[in-house]
Scaffold this motif. Structure first.
Motif: not given
Length: 95
Positions: A23, A28, A30, A59, A61, A72-74
């Protein structure tokens, strides 16, 4: 404080270290892409993601693509700062 005390326990797991590494260098990412990068099971990845999300390091989403959910991740600013400090402490430990 000793160098070893500056290591962040939240990143001791190789899976969490992997998640954060992916990350920090990407936007983003997934769930399926993360799972492929790390070669872990759905349950293993999900539990580590939850732990990192609880600490506000990442985070999450969720959105619909067609009729399917895409998660998805960030990395957050807090997460990136904590991870960079952890990596720097590892670097100092190796010197």
């Amino acid at each position: 404080m000793s160098i070893i005390e500056k290591l962040n326990k939240d990143f001791e797991s190789r899976v969490r270290l992997g998640i954060m590494s992916v990350l920090v260098v990407n936007g983003w990412v997934d769930f399926l892409e993360m799972k492929e990068h790390l070669g872990v099971t759905d349950g293993n990845l999900a539990s580590h993601i939850t732990a990192l999300e609880t600490k506000k390091y990442i985070e999450v989403k969720k959105e619909f693509v067609g009729k399917k959910t895409k998660t998805s991740y960030k990395v957050t600013r807090t997460g990136k700062d904590a991870f960079v400090q952890h990596i720097n402490a590892l670097g100092r430990l190796l010197k």
